[in-house]
Structures are given as C-alpha cells and as structure tokens.
Design a protein around this motif. Structure first.
Motif, PDB file in Angstrom:
ATOM      1  N   CYS A  77       0.815  -1.218   0.000  1.00 40.20           N
ATOM      2  CA  CYS A  77       0.000   0.000   0.000  1.00 40.20           C
ATOM      3  C   CYS A  77       0.848   1.267   0.000  1.00 40.20           C
ATOM      4  N   LYS A  78       2.162   1.112  -0.160  1.00 34.70           N
ATOM      5  CA  LYS A  78       3.084   2.249  -0.146  1.00 34.70           C
ATOM      6  C   LYS A  78       3.611   2.491  -1.550  1.00 34.70           C
ATOM      7  N   TRP A  79       3.654   3.768  -1.925  1.00 32.50           N
ATOM      8  CA  TRP A  79       4.021   4.163  -3.287  1.00 32.50           C
ATOM      9  C   TRP A  79       5.133   5.191  -3.260  1.00 32.50           C
ATOM     10  N   LYS A  80       6.046   5.075  -4.186  1.00 34.08           N
ATOM     11  CA  LYS A  80       7.033   6.122  -4.459  1.00 34.08           C
ATOM     12  C   LYS A  80       6.494   6.882  -5.658  1.00 34.08           C
ATOM     13  N   VAL A  81       6.584   8.190  -5.590  1.00 39.45           N
ATOM     14  CA  VAL A  81       6.074   9.046  -6.659  1.00 39.45           C
ATOM     15  C   VAL A  81       7.256   9.618  -7.423  1.00 39.45           C
ATOM     16  N   PHE A  82       7.312   9.329  -8.720  1.00 32.88           N
ATOM     17  CA  PHE A  82       8.376   9.841  -9.578  1.00 32.88           C
ATOM     18  C   PHE A  82       7.760  10.794 -10.593  1.00 32.88           C
ATOM     19  N   GLY A  83       8.148  12.067 -10.545  1.00 32.52           N
ATOM     20  CA  GLY A  83       7.631  13.057 -11.472  1.00 32.52           C
ATOM     21  C   GLY A  83       7.003  14.231 -10.756  1.00 32.52           C
ATOM     22  N   SER A  84       6.270  15.023 -11.493  1.00 37.39           N
ATOM     23  CA  SER A  84       5.595  16.205 -10.937  1.00 37.39           C
ATOM     24  C   SER A  84       4.120  15.887 -10.736  1.00 37.39           C
ATOM     25  N   SER A  85       3.379  16.784 -10.116  1.00 32.76           N
ATOM     26  CA  SER A  85       1.962  16.540  -9.860  1.00 32.76           C
ATOM     27  C   SER A  85       1.140  16.454 -11.142  1.00 32.76           C
ATOM     28  N   SER A  86       1.676  16.952 -12.254  1.00 31.78           N
ATOM     29  CA  SER A  86       0.935  16.901 -13.514  1.00 31.78           C
ATOM     30  C   SER A  86       1.320  15.713 -14.392  1.00 31.78           C
ATOM     31  N   TRP A 128      -2.693  14.716 -11.083  1.00 36.65           N
ATOM     32  CA  TRP A 128      -3.707  15.163 -10.128  1.00 36.65           C
ATOM     33  C   TRP A 128      -4.569  16.232 -10.784  1.00 36.65           C
ATOM     34  N   GLY A 129      -5.872  16.105 -10.624  1.00 34.18           N
ATOM     35  CA  GLY A 129      -6.787  17.165 -11.043  1.00 34.18           C
ATOM     36  C   GLY A 129      -6.766  18.267  -9.998  1.00 34.18           C
ATOM     37  N   GLY A 130      -7.535  19.312 -10.230  1.00 35.64           N
ATOM     38  CA  GLY A 130      -7.601  20.405  -9.261  1.00 35.64           C
ATOM     39  C   GLY A 130      -8.219  19.966  -7.952  1.00 35.64           C
ATOM     40  N   ALA A 136      -9.924  16.964  -1.704  1.00 36.58           N
ATOM     41  CA  ALA A 136      -9.219  15.893  -2.413  1.00 36.58           C
ATOM     42  C   ALA A 136      -9.206  16.230  -3.906  1.00 36.58           C
ATOM     43  N   SER A 137      -8.386  15.505  -4.663  1.00 41.80           N
ATOM     44  CA  SER A 137      -8.238  15.762  -6.101  1.00 41.80           C
ATOM     45  C   SER A 137      -8.413  14.474  -6.894  1.00 41.80           C
ATOM     46  N   ALA A 138      -8.893  14.618  -8.124  1.00 47.59           N
ATOM     47  CA  ALA A 138      -9.024  13.454  -9.001  1.00 47.59           C
ATOM     48  C   ALA A 138      -7.638  12.887  -9.298  1.00 47.59           C
ATOM     49  N   LEU A 139      -7.541  11.561  -9.276  1.00 44.53           N
ATOM     50  CA  LEU A 139      -6.332  10.862  -9.694  1.00 44.53           C
ATOM     51  C   LEU A 139      -6.603  10.388 -11.105  1.00 44.53           C
TER      52      LEU A 139
END
Length: 182
Positions: A77-86, A128-130, A136-139
């Motif tokens: 259930c753990k994620w590494k995020v690579f990149g920007s929010s867009s 991520w949406g606005g 919360a934001s849309a994934l």
C-alpha cells in the motif's frame, strides 16, 4: 520471478534516476493536511477522498490494484512518486512494478513492469486534477485525463480498482489524497 529479472529492473530504475529522468518530487501532490505532507524521500499512501482510512494497494497475488483499509505495515500500500503533480509514476517497491491504466471507460488499473504498457509510456503515468472543495483531487490517467481512479460508489469498492469518467455518476469517489506512509 527470477533474481536476474529483478536485478535487471532495479538497474533500469537506478539508471533512470541517475540520468535525472525520474526524480522524486512530491511538491504539489494533494495532501490531507499540512501535517500529513509527505517527505521527499519517503513513501506515500494514496487515500480515498470520500472513504477516509481506505488506500490504494497493489495485490500481492496478481496484477490488480485494490482499495484496502490503511495498514501502515503493508508494503503493498506504499508508493514512491516519480515526477511532478501533472505527470508522475506510482511505483510500488513491494511489487517492484508501477501502477498503470489499461484504456477505455472503466478500464482496469493494474500493476505492470515499468516500460511494458500496451498504451506506451503514458499508460503508466498519472496526474492530479484540481483540488475539490471537499479537500481531495481526481487521480487521473495521463493517457486519458477523462478517466479517474474510482474508489466505488456509496461505499469503498470490494473488487479490483477501475477508472471512470468524471461525468459518469458521483465525482467525490474519484478523488484522492497522498498521505505519509507512516
């Protein structure tokens, strides 16, 4: 899975990181609160906007993604995020795979080896949406920004996670927050 395959994927990821093509940037990810803002070097959990206490998790048994109650000891259930929010990749170290969209309305969200999506690289990217007024934001799939990860309608889903269009039914269930993995 053979050790050779695991080492090969690990070297590929190391090469990408070294080349600067994949940098952990958590700035701009929606978070439940300022105190829950993830650290740049740590993992995050992706929590449902309407179903607090439920997070996205890779299945240890197959290639599906599930919604499960938070268990900070569960590495799936753990994620590494690579990149920007867009434009980012969600990498699960326990699975040694990335989360991907398979296409179409209500397309399955799956785990796959990096660089193997039939949709190309954009099938493995998210955005991520606005921020909505409920915090919360849309994934969204980066391949098709009209497709959002769906937590279920009226209650947390109990089947593998799929996407859904923003205009198809309730919207709150399509929103999420990145929270510290603990």
């Amino acid at each position: 899975m053979t050790r050779t395959k695991r080492v090969s994927r690990g070297r590929r990821r190391l090469g990408l990181a070294t080349a600067g093509l994949a940098t952990v940037l958590l700035t701009g990810l929606p978070v439940a609160s300022a105190s829950a803002a993830p650290h740049a070097s740590g993992a995050v959990m992706i929590e449902s906007g309407p179903f607090h206490g439920f997070v996205l998790c890779a299945s240890p048994n197959d290639e599906s993604v599930w919604l499960k109650q938070i268990n900070t000891a569960d590495a799936y259930c753990k994620w590494k995020v690579f990149g920007s929010s867009s434009e980012f990749t969600l990498y699960n170290a326990a699975k040694d795979q990335v989360m991907a969209y398979t296409g179409g309305n209500e397309g399955a969200v799956v785990m796959e080896d990096e660089g193997t999506s039939p949709l190309g690289a954009h099938g493995e990217l998210w955005s991520w949406g606005g921020a909505e007024d409920w915090g919360a934001s849309a994934l969204q799939s980066f391949y098709d920004s009209g497709q959002n990860v769906d937590a279920g309608i009226d209650s947390p889903r109990t089947d593998p996670v799929h996407t859904r269009g923003w205009r198809h039914g309730h919207q709150r269930e399509l929103t999420w927050n990145a929270i510290t993995a603990g």
